[in-house]
Design a protein around this motif. Structure first.
Motif, PDB file in Angstrom:
ATOM      1  N   GLU A  31      -2.936  -5.644  -0.137  1.00  0.00           N
ATOM      2  CA  GLU A  31      -4.237  -6.052   0.388  1.00  0.00           C
ATOM      3  C   GLU A  31      -4.379  -5.790   1.885  1.00  0.00           C
ATOM      4  O   GLU A  31      -5.482  -5.770   2.427  1.00  0.00           O
ATOM      5  N   ARG A  32      -3.261  -5.565   2.577  1.00  0.00           N
ATOM      6  CA  ARG A  32      -3.321  -5.317   4.016  1.00  0.00           C
ATOM      7  C   ARG A  32      -3.285  -3.841   4.372  1.00  0.00           C
ATOM      8  O   ARG A  32      -3.510  -3.483   5.518  1.00  0.00           O
ATOM      9  N   GLY A  33      -2.973  -2.987   3.426  1.00  0.00           N
ATOM     10  CA  GLY A  33      -2.910  -1.563   3.741  1.00  0.00           C
ATOM     11  C   GLY A  33      -1.734  -0.893   3.068  1.00  0.00           C
ATOM     12  O   GLY A  33      -1.397  -1.192   1.921  1.00  0.00           O
ATOM     13  N   LEU A  34      -1.079   0.025   3.794  1.00  0.00           N
ATOM     14  CA  LEU A  34       0.092   0.728   3.278  1.00  0.00           C
ATOM     15  C   LEU A  34       1.287  -0.215   3.304  1.00  0.00           C
ATOM     16  O   LEU A  34       1.776  -0.585   4.369  1.00  0.00           O
ATOM     17  N   ALA A  35       1.761  -0.615   2.129  1.00  0.00           N
ATOM     18  CA  ALA A  35       2.881  -1.554   2.060  1.00  0.00           C
ATOM     19  C   ALA A  35       4.207  -0.844   2.337  1.00  0.00           C
ATOM     20  O   ALA A  35       5.010  -1.296   3.159  1.00  0.00           O
ATOM     21  N   HIS A  36       4.443   0.274   1.643  1.00  0.00           N
ATOM     22  CA  HIS A  36       5.672   1.038   1.866  1.00  0.00           C
ATOM     23  C   HIS A  36       5.533   2.400   1.215  1.00  0.00           C
ATOM     24  O   HIS A  36       4.568   2.686   0.484  1.00  0.00           O
ATOM     25  N   LEU A  37       6.524   3.241   1.474  1.00  0.00           N
ATOM     26  CA  LEU A  37       6.546   4.591   0.912  1.00  0.00           C
ATOM     27  C   LEU A  37       7.758   4.788   0.010  1.00  0.00           C
ATOM     28  O   LEU A  37       8.305   5.879  -0.098  1.00  0.00           O
ATOM     29  N   GLY A  38       8.209   3.694  -0.608  1.00  0.00           N
ATOM     30  CA  GLY A  38       9.298   3.780  -1.570  1.00  0.00           C
ATOM     31  C   GLY A  38      10.585   3.127  -1.147  1.00  0.00           C
ATOM     32  O   GLY A  38      11.402   2.761  -1.979  1.00  0.00           O
ATOM     33  N   ASN A  39      10.802   2.942   0.167  1.00  0.00           N
ATOM     34  CA  ASN A  39      12.053   2.345   0.636  1.00  0.00           C
ATOM     35  C   ASN A  39      11.789   1.525   1.899  1.00  0.00           C
ATOM     36  O   ASN A  39      12.051   1.969   3.020  1.00  0.00           O
ATOM     37  N   PRO A  40      11.261   0.302   1.743  1.00  0.00           N
ATOM     38  CA  PRO A  40      10.900  -0.495   2.923  1.00  0.00           C
ATOM     39  C   PRO A  40      12.086  -0.866   3.800  1.00  0.00           C
ATOM     40  O   PRO A  40      11.915  -1.081   5.004  1.00  0.00           O
ATOM     41  N   VAL A  41      13.297  -0.954   3.240  1.00  0.00           N
ATOM     42  CA  VAL A  41      14.468  -1.287   4.056  1.00  0.00           C
ATOM     43  C   VAL A  41      14.782  -0.144   5.023  1.00  0.00           C
ATOM     44  O   VAL A  41      14.987  -0.353   6.229  1.00  0.00           O
ATOM     45  N   ARG A  42      14.805   1.077   4.501  1.00  0.00           N
ATOM     46  CA  ARG A  42      15.026   2.226   5.376  1.00  0.00           C
ATOM     47  C   ARG A  42      13.890   2.362   6.393  1.00  0.00           C
ATOM     48  O   ARG A  42      14.118   2.702   7.565  1.00  0.00           O
ATOM     49  N   GLU A  43      12.660   2.089   5.952  1.00  0.00           N
ATOM     50  CA  GLU A  43      11.516   2.177   6.850  1.00  0.00           C
ATOM     51  C   GLU A  43      11.638   1.179   8.006  1.00  0.00           C
ATOM     52  O   GLU A  43      11.263   1.482   9.141  1.00  0.00           O
ATOM     53  N   GLN A  44      12.185  -0.008   7.718  1.00  0.00           N
ATOM     54  CA  GLN A  44      12.431  -0.978   8.792  1.00  0.00           C
ATOM     55  C   GLN A  44      13.385  -0.419   9.826  1.00  0.00           C
ATOM     56  O   GLN A  44      13.148  -0.527  11.036  1.00  0.00           O
ATOM     57  N   ARG A  45      14.482   0.148   9.356  1.00  0.00           N
ATOM     58  CA  ARG A  45      15.476   0.688  10.281  1.00  0.00           C
ATOM     59  C   ARG A  45      14.858   1.793  11.142  1.00  0.00           C
ATOM     60  O   ARG A  45      15.072   1.843  12.361  1.00  0.00           O
ATOM     61  N   ASP A  46      14.093   2.670  10.507  1.00  0.00           N
ATOM     62  CA  ASP A  46      13.473   3.765  11.243  1.00  0.00           C
ATOM     63  C   ASP A  46      12.437   3.249  12.238  1.00  0.00           C
ATOM     64  O   ASP A  46      12.337   3.747  13.367  1.00  0.00           O
ATOM     65  N   LEU A  47      11.681   2.231  11.836  1.00  0.00           N
ATOM     66  CA  LEU A  47      10.663   1.666  12.717  1.00  0.00           C
ATOM     67  C   LEU A  47      11.305   0.992  13.924  1.00  0.00           C
ATOM     68  O   LEU A  47      10.875   1.185  15.068  1.00  0.00           O
ATOM     69  N   ALA A  48      12.354   0.216  13.688  1.00  0.00           N
ATOM     70  CA  ALA A  48      13.036  -0.486  14.785  1.00  0.00           C
ATOM     71  C   ALA A  48      13.720   0.481  15.735  1.00  0.00           C
ATOM     72  O   ALA A  48      13.801   0.220  16.949  1.00  0.00           O
ATOM     73  N   ALA A  49      14.196   1.601  15.213  1.00  0.00           N
ATOM     74  CA  ALA A  49      14.914   2.577  16.030  1.00  0.00           C
ATOM     75  C   ALA A  49      13.990   3.571  16.715  1.00  0.00           C
ATOM     76  O   ALA A  49      14.454   4.416  17.492  1.00  0.00           O
ATOM     77  N   GLY A  50      12.696   3.493  16.448  1.00  0.00           N
ATOM     78  CA  GLY A  50      11.764   4.413  17.075  1.00  0.00           C
ATOM     79  C   GLY A  50      11.632   5.744  16.371  1.00  0.00           C
ATOM     80  O   GLY A  50      11.035   6.678  16.917  1.00  0.00           O
ATOM     81  N   ARG A  51      12.148   5.835  15.146  1.00  0.00           N
ATOM     82  CA  ARG A  51      12.056   7.094  14.394  1.00  0.00           C
ATOM     83  C   ARG A  51      10.809   7.160  13.524  1.00  0.00           C
ATOM     84  O   ARG A  51      10.523   8.196  12.923  1.00  0.00           O
ATOM     85  N   ALA A  52      10.063   6.065  13.432  1.00  0.00           N
ATOM     86  CA  ALA A  52       8.870   6.020  12.586  1.00  0.00           C
ATOM     87  C   ALA A  52       7.788   5.212  13.281  1.00  0.00           C
ATOM     88  O   ALA A  52       8.063   4.417  14.198  1.00  0.00           O
ATOM     89  N   ILE A  53       6.567   5.415  12.842  1.00  0.00           N
ATOM     90  CA  ILE A  53       5.441   4.589  13.269  1.00  0.00           C
ATOM     91  C   ILE A  53       4.775   4.023  12.023  1.00  0.00           C
ATOM     92  O   ILE A  53       4.924   4.559  10.921  1.00  0.00           O
ATOM     93  N   ALA A  54       4.031   2.935  12.197  1.00  0.00           N
ATOM     94  CA  ALA A  54       3.398   2.255  11.065  1.00  0.00           C
ATOM     95  C   ALA A  54       1.887   2.232  11.244  1.00  0.00           C
ATOM     96  O   ALA A  54       1.400   1.698  12.258  1.00  0.00           O
ATOM     97  N   PRO A  55       1.116   2.794  10.306  1.00  0.00           N
ATOM     98  CA  PRO A  55      -0.343   2.625  10.350  1.00  0.00           C
ATOM     99  C   PRO A  55      -0.693   1.181   9.989  1.00  0.00           C
ATOM    100  O   PRO A  55      -0.244   0.662   8.965  1.00  0.00           O
ATOM    101  N   LEU A  56      -1.476   0.537  10.839  1.00  0.00           N
ATOM    102  CA  LEU A  56      -1.758  -0.888  10.685  1.00  0.00           C
ATOM    103  C   LEU A  56      -3.224  -1.063  10.293  1.00  0.00           C
ATOM    104  O   LEU A  56      -4.083  -1.378  11.126  1.00  0.00           O
ATOM    105  N   ALA A  57      -3.495  -0.883   9.026  1.00  0.00           N
ATOM    106  CA  ALA A  57      -4.869  -0.959   8.552  1.00  0.00           C
ATOM    107  C   ALA A  57      -5.414  -2.376   8.556  1.00  0.00           C
ATOM    108  O   ALA A  57      -6.624  -2.568   8.422  1.00  0.00           O
ATOM    109  N   ASP A  58      -4.553  -3.370   8.706  1.00  0.00           N
ATOM    110  CA  ASP A  58      -5.023  -4.749   8.765  1.00  0.00           C
ATOM    111  C   ASP A  58      -5.461  -5.151  10.167  1.00  0.00           C
ATOM    112  O   ASP A  58      -5.815  -6.298  10.400  1.00  0.00           O
ATOM    113  N   ARG A  59      -5.459  -4.206  11.120  1.00  0.00           N
ATOM    114  CA  ARG A  59      -5.959  -4.455  12.465  1.00  0.00           C
ATOM    115  C   ARG A  59      -7.360  -3.862  12.600  1.00  0.00           C
ATOM    116  O   ARG A  59      -7.675  -2.836  12.008  1.00  0.00           O
ATOM    117  N   ALA A  60      -8.187  -4.501  13.398  1.00  0.00           N
ATOM    118  CA  ALA A  60      -9.487  -3.976  13.790  1.00  0.00           C
ATOM    119  C   ALA A  60      -9.516  -3.869  15.304  1.00  0.00           C
ATOM    120  O   ALA A  60      -8.699  -4.493  16.005  1.00  0.00           O
TER     121      ALA A  60
END
Length: 375
Positions: A31-60
């Motif tokens: 309900e908030r947008g893109l939840a994950h792309l198949g592996n949210p644990v790996r996505e967390q690591r990449d996001l925290a390390a600066g290797r990924a960005i997150a589209p935040l569709a729940d922001r206006a």
């Protein structure tokens, strides 16, 4: 914590503007947008390390133009803004007359306009309130969410994105005029480097195209939320339930200036901080991970068979495992064994104090080490 299959999420229609990311391989929406792309644990690591960005569709995104914008926002919200310099990030709260949080906004000014990043679910109500508060001042609040989107990540990660403006999260530093209640050393929020970029719609679509070509790594909202919860970072959509005082969730750190001029709700803010204690307090919970079942926001927190609070946010963290934030009664002992309601039963929850029971200016709170975690 090892990588595991994500929990199933009911299919939903993509929020406006999210369509390019919804088409990515493996994309799962909530309900908030893109939840994950198949592996949210790996996505967390990449996001925290600066290797990924997150589209935040729940922001206006709202903007306020006009010569009086900063002094006007200063006069009607909890934050001192008249001295805000271009590109300096801060945040503000809109309180009701009793001091309860109605709205929160991330704030950054570019010298001509003030940009407000807000929860999409509350954007229309906040804009309406701002428009009603204009009087004869030279201010022009607008919702520009149709032309801009928001992406989040580390400071360096979002700096590489084409953006109109970037807001860097001041949490958990104590801003000028603020006050911190959390009595742990070090504060877990120090590990979270977080910024949010306001991106023109065309550049947002190009980010999705780059991700589809394998040129850009994307993380979902589950990853962003897990990092926020681990940092004890409050959000209006989660921790503000209509009764929340800023003190209860340690929001005096970054969103309240205790020495600025009068604004709606200021009397309660000053009274609770100087003369009393907030009636409730935020806690961090490490949940029993032996069961795959997680509580949902709104689930009851119990002590000795009685309901003593409510879950506000929950996630699976890539290092700490199942974690949550909850607001409980101030009188709940800090060493109490708690449990949390889940579908069909309860699970154990180890409590870590965020806001101590005697929070207030006069409180003498020792600095405490963090509880042992799964790190």
């Amino acid at each position: 914590m090892t990588d595991s299959a994500p929990e199933p999420i009911a299919a939903v229609e993509p929020l406006p503007g999210l369509e390019p990311f919804a088409a990515l391989p493996g994309a799962v929406l909530d309900e908030r947008g893109l939840a994950h792309l198949g592996n949210p644990v790996r996505e967390q690591r990449d996001l925290a390390a600066g290797r990924a960005i997150a589209p935040l569709a729940d922001r206006a995104v709202l903007t306020v133009a006009g010569e009086d914008r900063l002094s006007w926002l200063d006069s009607i919200t909890s934050q001192a803004l008249t001295g805000l310099t271009p590109a300096q990030g801060t945040e503000l709260l809109v309180l009701d007359p009793q001091g309860h949080v109605e709205h929160a906004a991330s704030v950054v000014d570019d010298g001509e306009r003030t940009w407000l990043i807000v929860d999409r679910s509350r954007a229309a109500a906040l804009l309406l309130w701002l428009q009603r508060m204009r009087f004869r001042l030279r201010v022009d609040p607008q919702d520009v969410s149709g032309a801009y989107a928001v992406v989040g990540g580390t400071t360096d990660a979002v700096a590489a994105v084409t953006a109109a403006i970037v807001w860097r999260d001041p949490w958990p530093s104590i801003s000028a005029g603020g006050w911190g209640y959390a009595a742990v050393d070090p504060h877990p929020g120090l590990e979270r480097d977080w910024a949010e970029a306001v991106v023109p719609a065309a550049a947002f679509a190009e980010l999705a195209a780059a991700a589809e070509r394998g040129e850009r790594s994307i993380a979902g909202g589950l990853a962003a939320e897990a990092l926020r919860i681990a940092a004890w970072r409050p959000r209006a959509a989660n921790e503000a339930d209509g009764r929340t005082l800023p003190h209860e969730v340690d929001w005096l750190r970054t969103a309240v200036h205790l020495e600025k001029g009068c604004y709606r709700g200021q009397e309660t803010v000053a009274k609770v901080h100087n003369l009393g204690h907030p009636p409730r307090r935020l806690v961090s919970l490490q949940l029993d991970g032996s069961d795959a079942e997680l509580p949902v926001p709104g689930a009851a927190v119990r002590h000795a068979g009685s309901d003593v609070g409510t879950i506000t946010s929950v996630a699976r963290h890539h290092e700490e495992g199942p974690i949550a934030l909850a607001i409980v009664k101030r009188t709940v002992p800090v060493d109490a064994a708690l449990s949390v309601e889940v579908d069909g039963g309860e699970i154990a929850a180890a409590q870590e104090v965020v806001v101590p029971p005697d929070a207030g200016r006069a409180a003498s709170v020792p600095r405490l080490p963090r509880l042992g975690s799964r790190r």
